[in-house]
Scaffold this motif. Structure first.
Motif, PDB file in Angstrom:
ATOM      1  N   GLN A  62      77.517  55.892  21.526  1.00  0.00           N
ATOM      2  CA  GLN A  62      76.600  55.192  22.423  1.00  0.00           C
ATOM      3  C   GLN A  62      76.607  55.812  23.819  1.00  0.00           C
ATOM      4  O   GLN A  62      76.309  55.155  24.813  1.00  0.00           O
ATOM      5  CB  GLN A  62      76.923  53.705  22.470  1.00  0.00           C
ATOM      6  N   LEU A  86      80.762  50.628  13.784  1.00  0.00           N
ATOM      7  CA  LEU A  86      79.870  50.032  14.774  1.00  0.00           C
ATOM      8  C   LEU A  86      78.934  48.994  14.166  1.00  0.00           C
ATOM      9  O   LEU A  86      78.121  48.411  14.893  1.00  0.00           O
ATOM     10  CB  LEU A  86      79.020  51.126  15.451  1.00  0.00           C
ATOM     11  N   ARG A  89      77.909  45.815  15.938  1.00  0.00           N
ATOM     12  CA  ARG A  89      78.585  45.746  17.232  1.00  0.00           C
ATOM     13  C   ARG A  89      78.004  46.720  18.259  1.00  0.00           C
ATOM     14  O   ARG A  89      78.561  46.875  19.340  1.00  0.00           O
ATOM     15  CB  ARG A  89      80.083  46.021  17.072  1.00  0.00           C
ATOM     16  N   ASP A  90      76.907  47.399  17.920  1.00  0.00           N
ATOM     17  CA  ASP A  90      76.321  48.342  18.867  1.00  0.00           C
ATOM     18  C   ASP A  90      75.646  47.574  20.005  1.00  0.00           C
ATOM     19  O   ASP A  90      75.144  46.473  19.833  1.00  0.00           O
ATOM     20  CB  ASP A  90      75.310  49.258  18.170  1.00  0.00           C
ATOM     21  N   GLY A 165      73.321  48.451  12.961  1.00  0.00           N
ATOM     22  CA  GLY A 165      73.669  49.829  13.275  1.00  0.00           C
ATOM     23  C   GLY A 165      73.172  50.860  12.287  1.00  0.00           C
ATOM     24  O   GLY A 165      73.335  52.055  12.524  1.00  0.00           O
TER      25      GLY A 165
END
Length: 203
Positions: A62, A86, A89-90, A165
């Motif tokens: 990211q 990820l 959770r991004d 994600g």
């Protein structure tokens, strides 16, 4: 799903309302409501890399630095079934390096500009024009305004629909889309279109 593209047709509004017709023995439309609007993101495609084995060490997926993004894309393992640390959770406000785990294509994506909360319904349907398969997306009023503005400024570019994600599809925008209804067309079968619609809606 090579050659996928986005196209707006006048028939979309009818198909997205849930009206059904029979084409070659198949129900023309199968609809899904978005289950969790926080998990689906629309992100612009900044770069697309061909499938290939991961090379190099893991990097920040990211990052806002282009060199770090390229390194992260090369290091990303896109093998089917490979867990994604990820997933879900991004940060939508940051770029994202991700991939299509079916095709193995790697993507460098910009920050999200729409979410699943801006989509009211997703349908898989038979295209009455050519008998092929397509996916219809219906946007909320707010989502339609943002979508119209973004597509108008990005004709010819790709947009990725990303769930937890993972890139589900990354079609090209063929024209500005102002009606709040969008079709995704490409070289896929009706069962594949239904699966894509189900995935976009959250499974």
């Amino acid at each position: 799903m090579g050659g996928v593209r986005i196209l707006l047709l006048a028939a979309v509004a009818v198909l997205a309302t849930g009206c059904q017709a029979e084409v070659a023995g198949q129900a023309e439309s199968t609809g899904f409501l978005v289950k969790d609007g926080t998990q689906l993101r629309f992100r612009p495609v900044l770069a697309e890399l061909p499938p290939g084995p991961p090379t190099g060490s893991a990097a920040d997926r990211q990052s806002t630095d282009p060199a770090t993004q390229q390194a992260a894309a090369r290091a990303l393992d896109c093998a089917p079934g490979q867990p994604d640390p990820l997933a879900g959770r991004d940060d939508p406000a940051l770029p994202l390096v991700s991939c299509d785990r079916v095709q193995g294509t790697k993507y460098i994506l910009g920050p999200g500009f729409l979410s699943g909360a801006d989509v009211s319904r997703v349908d898989a349907a038979v295209d009455p024009q050519n008998g092929g398969a397509l996916v219809n997306l219906s946007f909320t009023a707010a989502g339609a305004r943002t979508w119209a503005e973004w597509t108008g400024q990005n004709v010819g570019k790709q947009v990725a629909m990303v769930l937890r994600g993972r890139v589900l599809t990354a079609p090209s925008v063929q024209s500005a889309i102002t009606g709040g209804e969008t079709q995704i067309t490409g070289k896929f079968t009706l069962p594949e279109a239904r699966q894509l619609a189900r995935d976009i809606a959250g499974g």
